[in-house]
Scaffold this active site. Structure first.
Site, PDB file in Angstrom:
ATOM      1  CB  SER A 165      -0.961  -0.040   1.192  1.00 41.65           C
ATOM      2  OG  SER A 165      -1.996   0.888   1.038  1.00 41.65           O
ATOM      3  CG  ASP A 210      -3.263  -4.324  -3.042  1.00 38.13           C
ATOM      4  OD1 ASP A 210      -3.270  -4.792  -4.193  1.00 38.13           O
ATOM      5  OD2 ASP A 210      -4.104  -4.626  -2.172  1.00 38.13           O
ATOM      6  CG  HIS A 223      -5.629  -2.785   0.674  1.00 34.95           C
ATOM      7  ND1 HIS A 223      -4.651  -2.725  -0.301  1.00 34.95           N
ATOM      8  CD2 HIS A 223      -5.304  -1.827   1.591  1.00 34.95           C
ATOM      9  CE1 HIS A 223      -3.778  -1.770   0.004  1.00 34.95           C
ATOM     10  NE2 HIS A 223      -4.155  -1.220   1.145  1.00 34.95           N
TER      11      HIS A 223
END
Length: 459
Positions: free
Chosen positions: A284, A311, A376
């Site tokens: 992320s 991600d 996620h």
């Protein structure tokens, strides 16, 4: 009732053991930064203190350890500082922090996570250590069964927003159990719920989430991201400095400087890190940082020969596409499926273009794949600890352990490729889906239920 009275988490599962060929040890390291500095003139309205400064560097090491070695020290807690600190931190993330809500979040954390510990043994010898000196208590047979000359490749890992160094322990320790030394950096950039900076003079300070509204002057959104990423990158570079010091025989010096009082056997790490094979990885916000850290790499400050981006962030700033080393990008299904506009184009197209350029323009191997059924948080420990709750709230359709092992397997195959140049597993497959859910060719049965391949060097 049994869980409650035995002091165990009431509504959560224990983290599972690791499946690789090596046992796994862990050590927390916090030492003064070699180049301490501030990254902005902004201060926190609440305290008047600098909001973005680096005084120390903090990371958790996960590493292959001597099999059978048991530590006299207690296992590390999954919530590393305290439920109270993290309770206040998550209340701040929610936007309403006061004595009542802080206590409410603290109680909620205890109910959901409580005394969850990380399975890795604390402060045990690195696999192949001589067992002399500080670790002379380790059984002679355990030492004889090791391979002292073996060097382990090194991974530096950057966590995401609202996370910390312990949020990904199973993914990282699974890689450690397969023969990698992993340094999970604790970022003090205001993106985590809470962290304690422990200085060499014995003083300390708390670092909490720092949104724009908490700053004076209030930074613009893009400026805030730039500052946070600059601080994160500096912490990564400081981590590399410490790891090089371990490789160069300064382990005892690092142990003496470590304000976390761990690493008694770091002197045995001399010559054991394969610093020619530094890998940068992240999830992320950390994946955005990983891609940024690969700009101009490998270089002296960031000697990374490859990267893993899980991600890459959709609200973490622009993604660096100036990458001249192999790269593996893994999207969760939720990340690929959601149509997100990202700086005037879709996020998916931005990632696809950056990865494709590594192949076509830089002539290096790169992959962009989606793990089906995942969301996620799948690569984090959260679904392992709260499998029912996370499945219900995120919509993941793959089991918690199964999902995280998909990430481990693909990462292992990529890391193995960096060692010997051989493509394995899903990395052998050509493009199956140039766009998400747009299939142009079928994958073999063992992969079709797990992956979609968007970019691949395979012809």
């Amino acid at each position: 009732m049994y869980r409650y009275f035995s002091g165990r988490p009431v509504l959560s599962d224990a983290l599972p053991s690791y499946s690789g060929e090596y046992a796994v040890g862990t050590v927390d390291i916090e030492v003064p930064a070699e180049h301490p500095r501030r990254f902005s003139d902004a201060v926190l309205k609440e305290t008047g203190r600098p909001a973005f400064e680096m005084e120390t560097v903090m990371f958790s090491l996960f590493y292959p350890s001597v099999r059978g070695a048991k530590s006299a020290k207690p296992k590390h807690m999954w919530i590393p500082e305290s439920n109270k600190l993290f309770g206040e931190g998550y209340a701040r993330f929610a936007g309403f922090s006061n004595s009542f809500t802080n206590k409410l979040f603290e109680s909620g954390l205890w109910t959901l996570v409580g005394s969850t510990t990380i399975p890795a043994e604390v402060d045990v010898p690195l696999e192949g250590a001589t067992g002399t000196g500080a670790h002379s208590e380790i059984k002679e047979q355990a030492v004889m069964d090791t391979h002292q000359e073996h060097q382990f490749p090194v991974i530096v890992f950057s966590h995401g927003m609202a996370s910390g160094r312990t949020s990904y322990t199973h993914y990282l320790a699974e890689l450690a159990s397969r023969g990698y030394i992993v340094a999970a950096v604790e970022h003090r950039d205001g993106s985590g719920p809470g962290s304690i900076v422990m200085r060499a003079d014995g003083s300390s300070k708390q670092v909490f989430h720092a949104p724009r509204e908490s700053l004076e002057p209030m930074l613009e959104v893009e400026e805030l991201k730039t500052v946070q990423l600059a601080l994160r990158q500096a912490e990564v570079e400081e981590t590399v400095t410490v790891l090089r010091a371990l490789q160069n025989g300064r382990g005892q010096e690092i142990y003496q400087a470590n304000t976390r009082k761990e690493g008694i056997g770091l002197g045995d790490w001399h010559g054991r890190l394969d610093i020619e094979r530094f890998i940068m990885a992240g999830h992320s916000y950390g994946a955005t940082l990983a891609m940024q850290a690969l700009k101009d790499a490998p270089n002296d400050a960031r000697p990374f020969v490859a990267g893993i981006a899980l991600d890459p962030g959709k609200s973490s700033g622009r993604l660096n596409d100036d990458i001249d080393v192999p790269l593996l990008v893994i999207h969760s299904q939720s990340w690929s499926a959601k149509h997100s506009i990202f700086y005037d184009r879709t996020h998916f197209d931005t990632v696809e273009s950056a990865v494709q350029d590594i192949i076509t323009k830089r002539k290096k191997a790169a992959w962009f794949i989606t793990a089906k059924g995942t969301t996620h948080p799948t690569v984090t420990d959260a679904p392992l600890i709260e499998p029912t709750l996370l499945s219900w709230t995120t919509g993941a359709t793959v089991g918690a352990k199964e999902g995280i092992m998909h990430y481990v397997d693909a990462s292992r195959d990529f890391l193995s490729y960096m060692m010997d140049g051989q493509k394995r597993g899903i990395l052998e497959e050509p493009v199956s889906h140039p766009e998400y859910n747009n299939q142009i060719r079928p994958l073999p049965k063992e992969f079709s239920k797990i992956w979609q391949v968007h970019v691949s060097p395979a012809s």
